[in-house]
Write an enzyme that holds these catalytic residues in place. Structure first.
Site, PDB file in Angstrom:
ATOM      1  N   ASP A  83       0.827  -1.207   0.000  1.00  0.00           N
ATOM      2  CA  ASP A  83       0.000   0.000   0.000  1.00  0.00           C
ATOM      3  C   ASP A  83       0.868   1.267   0.000  1.00  0.00           C
ATOM      4  OD1 ASP A  83      -2.017   1.809   0.366  1.00  0.00           O
ATOM      5  OD2 ASP A  83      -2.871   0.839   2.129  1.00  0.00           O
ATOM      6  N   ASP A 127     -10.540   4.403  -1.301  1.00  0.00           N
ATOM      7  CA  ASP A 127     -11.185   3.439  -0.404  1.00  0.00           C
ATOM      8  C   ASP A 127     -12.713   3.467  -0.511  1.00  0.00           C
ATOM      9  OD1 ASP A 127      -8.589   3.237   0.341  1.00  0.00           O
ATOM     10  OD2 ASP A 127      -8.966   3.396   2.488  1.00  0.00           O
TER      11      ASP A 127
END
Ligand code: GLA
Length: 678
Positions: free
Chosen positions: A409, A489
């Protein structure tokens, strides 16, 4: 004469009364707070008449209002005007009761499906905006508050002084086009054995092989497999195939499952070569439910639930630990404090995880696989240690622990690009989202980890996470990625899910076996990033979410609390015909090929020549149509049409002359498979 005057006077009086009566009828005001608000939907709590969501006086930037409705984004109120209204007026804004938070919301007024007014995105402390909209001829009015793009946390919003001027009507009916009650479509699996595995599985030569035959049906069940390549064996009780294949090649194996009710067979193509993840990953990830509260115990419980709920019998495999498994740079939480790495530079787990090898073995022993999380920057997104400067060592450590999956990430890697203070990554305390700029800069950190993962003596699925920057779908495969996030997200709101779905289209041409576009994890079941609640998506929105992610050939990662799986959620996750669309070996990502108003029709070509078609209703009305433009879907001839959620054939049509009648729920879907009739 006198009596004539009297009569004229009476007639005049009557006319005046009549006129007053009609004047009275013409000038009615209907307050929204007087209507039936039980049909109103909202992201949290219940609509509050003449009060804020928390029961305070409606207050927007210090201005107080006696009347109105306090609600919470996402919210929707549909009012049936039947052409009897003239104007809608209101003062709108975010209630002062959420000061200190960062709510953002947008108020939208729709009339008969058209946007009549919008506030633009409003924030806390912003003065109330005046909304005045003409409603001449409008049949149906919809008052919508959407989440403003940053999730709907603390979006306490007010339709203050909201009222409708009418031509005589004294009240209006409200109604809700989006069904709120969950309803189950997936039929229970039969008692006879049924093998639900994907048709293909990829492994590299020499890597440890682990494949559990997923099968439903009553237990006990015995498993066997014929034509297994040299080096593999199947455990008859559990159906777990293990071992190692040393020679590259394609191996066609016949899997068998037998119980007291019968026997099932299914072919599995094992491709031993360079590629893995030949069908999209299916599993669970800790983030959408536990976020920073994750622990080894919670991960074990999720793994147990994967088995006990029966999900493992439908192909669900990975148990993925997200952020917060290692130590944090400056957290107050004692369980996250400690040295980031040991004396040899090896990454330490935090106190909640302790012995990682033990956890990995535990998950493997259940017949599942396990994943971990790190960042190419000095810190993870949550501020725990990242892999920067230790990539080779970390890849080795993760492999030695036995991990099968790594989510990598971006987050603080922007700091590396920006230039590190004193050249010391660990002095960096704030995250920089510098997206990489030059393509080579954006690719580099993923390339580095990709190469180290590839050197490990086990197959590690590589999940790239950088929110779709630099068109990652175009190069993610070239740096060794098996999947890559295409967007920011996800949250459990219609706005988030529908927005991501619409945005996902751009990446479609790059989807193929081993290379998956990832629109982020599923937001069904109990989700909540450390504080769970039932998903705010309505049942039809959840069917649409699961159908689209299947049509997209997206990694299917459950994001919910696995110990709180209810019947509705299980129904969404155990439909083998829907899952088969996701797991189809061709690996094609559906695209929207035909749009009719709010109806978007997605088509995914399947390996056997049939087509999965999602009739997706993004609008707020049930759609009832007779469809016949099959040429737009690339479908012709005589077709058997199967409803995949209901697992039954619903029509047999000749595309040249027949119509297919479709009734698609608002924010819902019909997921059909069209197969050439024989
Ligand atoms: C980013 C990712 C999420 C999650 C968190 C962890 O926001 O996109 O999926 O991994 O970081 O901090």
């Amino acid at each position: 004469m006198r009596s004539k005057t009297k009569l004229a006077f009476i007639i005049l009086l009557f006319a005046v009364f009549n006129l007053m009566g009609s004047l009275h009828l013409m000038a009615q005001t209907v307050w929204v707070d007087e209507l039936d608000l039980s049909t109103m939907t909202q992201g949290y709590g219940v609509p509050s008449k003449n009060k804020s969501l928390d029961g305070n006086i409606l207050t927007i930037a210090g201005e107080k209002f006696d009347r109105g409705v306090g609600t919470h984004a996402e919210s929707l109120l549909t009012i049936l005007l039947n052409g009897k209204a003239t104007t809608f007026n209101a003062r709108v804004g975010i209630d002062d009761e959420v000061k200190g938070q960062q709510p953002a919301a947008e108020f939208i007024v729709m009339g008969d499906g058209e946007k009549l007014w919008s506030s633009g995105i409003m924030r806390i402390g912003e003065k109330a905006k005046s909304c005045s909209v003409s409603l001449a001829g409008v049949q149906k009015l919809q008052l919508i508050v959407s989440d403003g793009g940053n999730g709907n946390y603390y979006d306490h919003v007010n339709w203050a002084n909201a009222r409708i001027e009418t031509k005589g009507a004294t009240t209006f009916e409200t109604y809700n086009p989006i069904v709120s009650e969950p309803y189950i479509l997936t039929p229970p699996p039969p008692a006879e054995p049924r093998i639900n595995s994907a048709k293909v599985f990829g492994v590299r030569p020499g890597s440890p092989f682990q494949f559990k035959v997923p099968a439903t049906g009553v237990r006990p069940m015995k498993f066997s497999a014929s034509n297994l390549p040299k080096g593999l064996e199947i455990d008859k009780e559990s159906g777990l195939i293990t071992g190692k294949i040393n020679t590259k090649g394609t191996y066609i194996v016949t899997l068998k499952a037998k119980n007291a009710k019968g026997e099932a067979k299914k072919e599995l193509r094992i491709e031993c070569g360079d590629k893995i993840a030949l069908t999209p990953q299916m599993g669970w990830n800790s983030w959408n439910c536990f976020a920073q509260e994750v622990s080894a115990d919670k991960v074990k419980r999720a793994a147990n639930a994967m088995v006990e709920s029966g999900l493992i019998n439908h192909g669900w495999t990975y148990i993925n630990i997200d952020d917060f498994w290692n130590n944090h740079r400056d957290s107050d939480d004692p369980s996250l404090q400690g040295e980031l790495r040991d004396a040899d530079g090896r990454m330490n787990t935090n106190e909640r995880f302790g012995d990682m090898k033990e956890l990995v073995d535990y998950v493997h022993d259940l017949g599942l696989k396990i994943g971990l999380y790190s960042s190419p920057g000095p810190w993870s997104c949550g501020g725990c240690a990242g892999s920067f400067g230790h990539e080779e060592q970390d890849a080795k450590t993760f492999s030695e622990w036995g991990f099968d999956y790594l989510k990598y990430d971006w987050c603080s890697y922007g700091n590396v690009i920006d230039g590190l203070p004193d050249n010391d990554p660990y002095k960096v305390s704030s995250l920089s989202y510098n997206g990489g700029g030059e393509l080579e800069t954006a690719k580099k950190p993923f390339e580095i980890m990709g190469e180290y993962l590839r050197e490990q003596p086990r197959d590690i699925v590589y999940s790239i996470c950088q929110y779709g920057m630099s068109d990652v779908w175009k190069w993610g495969g070239s740096v060794g990625g098996n999947s890559w996030r295409t967007t920011n997200d996800i949250t459990d709101t219609w706005k988030s899910v529908s927005g991501i779905a619409l945005d996902h289209e751009k990446s479609a041409p790059w989807s193929k076996p081993g290379n998956w576009n990832d629109p982020d994890m599923l937001v069904i079941g109990h989700v909540g990033w450390g504080n769970t609640h039932p998903s705010k998506l309505k049942p039809d929105e959840q069917y649409l979410h699961m159908s689209l992610w299947s049509l997209f050939a997206a990694p299917l990662l459950i994001g919910c609390d696995m110990e709180k799986l209810d019947d509705f959620t299980l129904n969404l996750l155990t439909n083998d015909e829907v899952i088969a669309v996701n797991q189809d070996p061709l690996g094609q990502q559906a695209t929207c090929v035909h749009t009719i108003g709010d109806l978007r029709i997605y088509v995914k070509e399947l390996e056997d020549g049939s087509r999965a078609v999602g009739f997706c209703n993004f609008g707020l009305d049930i759609l009832d149509i007779a469809y016949n433009e099959f040429n737009k879907l690339g479908i012709d001839g005589e077709q058997t049409v199967r409803d995949l959620w209901r697992q039954k054939d619903v029509a047999n049509i000749k595309t040249a002359k027949d119509d297919l009648s479709l009734k698609v729920p608002a924010h819902g879907v019909l997921l059909y498979k069209f197969t050439q009739a024989r």
